[in-house]
Design a protein around this motif. Structure first.
Motif, mmCIF file in Angstrom:
data_model
loop_
_atom_site.group_PDB
_atom_site.id
_atom_site.type_symbol
_atom_site.label_atom_id
_atom_site.label_comp_id
_atom_site.label_asym_id
_atom_site.label_seq_id
_atom_site.Cartn_x
_atom_site.Cartn_y
_atom_site.Cartn_z
ATOM 1 N N UNK A 207 0.802 -1.237 0.000
ATOM 2 C CA UNK A 207 0.000 0.000 0.000
ATOM 3 C C UNK A 207 0.831 1.281 0.000
ATOM 4 N N UNK A 208 1.906 1.398 0.807
ATOM 5 C CA UNK A 208 2.654 2.665 0.808
ATOM 6 C C UNK A 208 3.224 3.053 -0.552
ATOM 7 N N UNK A 209 3.464 2.066 -1.404
ATOM 8 C CA UNK A 209 4.083 2.341 -2.701
ATOM 9 C C UNK A 209 3.089 2.282 -3.862
ATOM 10 N N UNK A 210 1.883 1.777 -3.635
ATOM 11 C CA UNK A 210 0.969 1.490 -4.733
ATOM 12 C C UNK A 210 0.633 2.721 -5.562
ATOM 13 N N UNK A 211 0.121 3.770 -4.938
ATOM 14 C CA UNK A 211 -0.275 4.952 -5.711
ATOM 15 C C UNK A 211 0.928 5.653 -6.342
ATOM 16 N N UNK A 212 2.063 5.625 -5.642
ATOM 17 C CA UNK A 212 3.281 6.202 -6.239
ATOM 18 C C UNK A 212 3.641 5.469 -7.522
ATOM 19 N N UNK A 247 -7.108 3.549 9.967
ATOM 20 C CA UNK A 247 -7.193 2.274 10.668
ATOM 21 C C UNK A 247 -6.022 1.351 10.334
ATOM 22 N N UNK A 248 -5.854 0.355 11.193
ATOM 23 C CA UNK A 248 -4.841 -0.677 10.956
ATOM 24 C C UNK A 248 -5.286 -1.656 9.879
ATOM 25 N N UNK A 249 -6.554 -1.999 9.880
ATOM 26 C CA UNK A 249 -7.121 -2.912 8.894
ATOM 27 C C UNK A 249 -8.048 -2.133 7.962
ATOM 28 N N UNK A 272 -1.472 2.694 6.518
ATOM 29 C CA UNK A 272 -2.230 3.139 5.351
ATOM 30 C C UNK A 272 -2.317 4.660 5.275
ATOM 31 N N UNK A 273 -1.879 5.336 6.334
ATOM 32 C CA UNK A 273 -1.749 6.793 6.274
ATOM 33 C C UNK A 273 -0.669 7.237 5.309
ATOM 34 N N UNK A 274 0.080 6.274 4.768
ATOM 35 C CA UNK A 274 1.125 6.573 3.779
ATOM 36 C C UNK A 274 0.574 7.246 2.529
ATOM 37 N N UNK A 275 -0.739 7.214 2.328
ATOM 38 C CA UNK A 275 -1.312 7.880 1.157
ATOM 39 C C UNK A 275 -0.992 9.372 1.159
ATOM 40 N N UNK A 276 -0.765 9.945 2.339
ATOM 41 C CA UNK A 276 -0.460 11.375 2.415
ATOM 42 C C UNK A 276 0.882 11.667 1.748
#
Length: 463
Positions: A207-212, A247-249, A272-276
């Protein structure tokens, strides 16, 4: 914390314990979590430009890579990390057990990816600190890991042998995609998203890298789509369920409002806050540079999209306040940037020809056309640009669009009636198949590829 991590590593032969300070919890050596030893000090150095963090943490960074190399040697010396317990793509939704914690991505692919990634970081840190022999050793080690990874995980025809969303993300983000496989990897990621009805199913690694990865590999519209997804799983699903923290999940709270479980289920979690980071780095385009750390030199390369009309970010960097903002209005793209005193930046203006820009603003040093974009090297100051993009910022319909979306639009439905429904008036398996492309290649409905391409071209012209 990173200083304490170094102390704890000495108890574990360079491995990173799962909990720092380590207590009675026995776990250690898990990939991605252990990368705290390398990724944290490296990013602190990039963002603040102070080599002291590398000086203090170099032994810790090196010890973690040496630990991985030791594990590699123990189990075949293949320049891959394929042993031990690892959390892997933790809490990903593509695992086999409903409500389980283990994602479907081969944890050893993730291990070997991070083995390469961290080794590269240590090689660069060694070079910065003047440790010439170490720099050469870790650079050579990274090269051998890279070669071994490609042999192990790619077919000669360029197919990635682990077919999960996170696997495609890892190889793209970490620079482990050989040129001969690049197109297949991008198509593979797109296919996984389509199969999942354009919903993510990634966990703590992916998830942290997906949108990038999507924004930087020609799928920027999908990055925005995932951000704006209101259904489960997605960030706005959480917001609409009343969340004020991440959230965690993905399903920490169920659609009926009940907590999905009380074991390991934080309602305020970092992952999942990595989207920021994607918002700052890709949506608004503020990126640090290795050549001018601490934002003495940096990149401003925003990636606007029609799904959001305007965006603005302010970063109070080590060099001063950086601003990036854009607005899409009446077909125009309006952009504004602020570069702090005594800093330089490269502004990348998307979808524009250099000849159409006003480049008389004070502080612009050079301007070069690079494909569809214009790259401006600038000094400190305020810069404003307004232009009509060469690529219209609007929704693009195609055979990759969901069938229900194409049927709902009058113009695209008319094209389907002319080009497809006359050929195949009934659509069997429409509930099971999602996109038009899937239907075009489904049982009893397959359309020749030449006609598919022609249909795709017509759909893309719809405004």
């Amino acid at each position: 914390m990173v200083l304490r991590l170094n102390v704890e590593q000495k108890k574990y032969n360079g491995s990173v314990p799962d909990v720092v300070p380590s207590t009675n919890y026995p776990g250690d050596g898990s990939t991605a979590w252990g990368e705290a030893a390398t990724i944290i000090p490296w990013n602190v150095y990039l963002h603040y430009g102070d080599k002291e963090i590398l000086v203090r943490q170099y032994d810790s960074m090196k010890a973690w890579v040496d630990y991985m190399r030791g594990e590699d040697k123990k189990y075949g010396d293949k320049y891959l990390w394929q042993s031990g317990f690892h959390y892997g793509d933790w809490l990903a939704l593509d695992g086999n057990i409903q409500g389980g914690v283990y994602g479907a991505t081969d944890p050893f692919l993730i291990c070997s990816g991070y083995y390469y990634y961290s080794t590269n970081i240590v090689a660069k840190a060694a070079e910065i600190l003047g440790k010439t022999e170490d720099a050469r050793y870790y650079k050579e080690l990274a090269s051998k890991i890279h070669e071994a990874f490609i042999r192990e995980y790619f077919s000669p025809a360029g197919r990635l042998c682990v077919d999960t969303m996170t696997a495609y993300v890892v190889v793209l983000y970490m620079g482990l995609t050989p040129d001969f496989a690049y197109e297949n990897v991008c198509k593979g990621l797109l296919k996984k998203l389509k199969k999942n009805r354009y919903h993510l199913n990634t966990g703590f690694v992916g998830t942290p890298y997906l949108c990038r990865v999507l924004s930087e590999n020609g799928m920027n519209d999908l990055a925005y789509h995932l951000l704006m997804e209101k259904g489960f799983p997605g960030w706005l699903y959480e917001v609409l369920m009343g969340a004020t923290t991440v959230w965690e999940r993905w399903n920490s709270v169920m659609p009926d409002g009940k907590i999905s479980g009380t074991e390991m289920n934080s309602l305020n979690h970092y992952s999942y806050g990595s989207i920021v980071e994607w918002m700052y780095r890709n949506m608004l385009g503020i990126r640090p540079c290795e050549e001018g750390t601490g934002f003495k030199k940096f990149i401003l390369a925003p990636a606007p999209n029609y799904q959001i009309a305007h965006a603005k970010a302010i970063l109070r960097s080590a060099a001063g306040k950086i601003e990036s903002q854009w607005e899409i209005k009446e077909g125009m793209l309006n952009m504004r940037f602020a570069v702090p005193f005594d800093s330089e930046a490269v502004i990348v203006l998307p979808d524009v020809c250099k000849d159409s820009l006003d480049l008389s603003q004070q502080g612009i040093l050079t301007a070069e056309q690079n494909g569809k974009n214009v790259e401006l090297k600038v000094q400190s100051g305020i810069y404003e640009f307004s232009y009509i993009p060469t690529t219209p910022y609007r929704k693009i319909y195609s055979i990759d669009s969901p069938m229900e979306e194409l049927k709902a639009n009058e113009k695209t439905r008319k094209i389907l009636e002319e080009d497809y429904f006359s050929y195949c008036p009934k659509l069997p398996f429409e509930k099971e198949l999602y996109t038009l492309e899937e239907l075009l290649n489904g049982p009893f409905t397959n359309l020749p590829y030449e006609q598919q391409r022609a249909l795709d071209a017509r759909l893309r012209e719809v405004e």
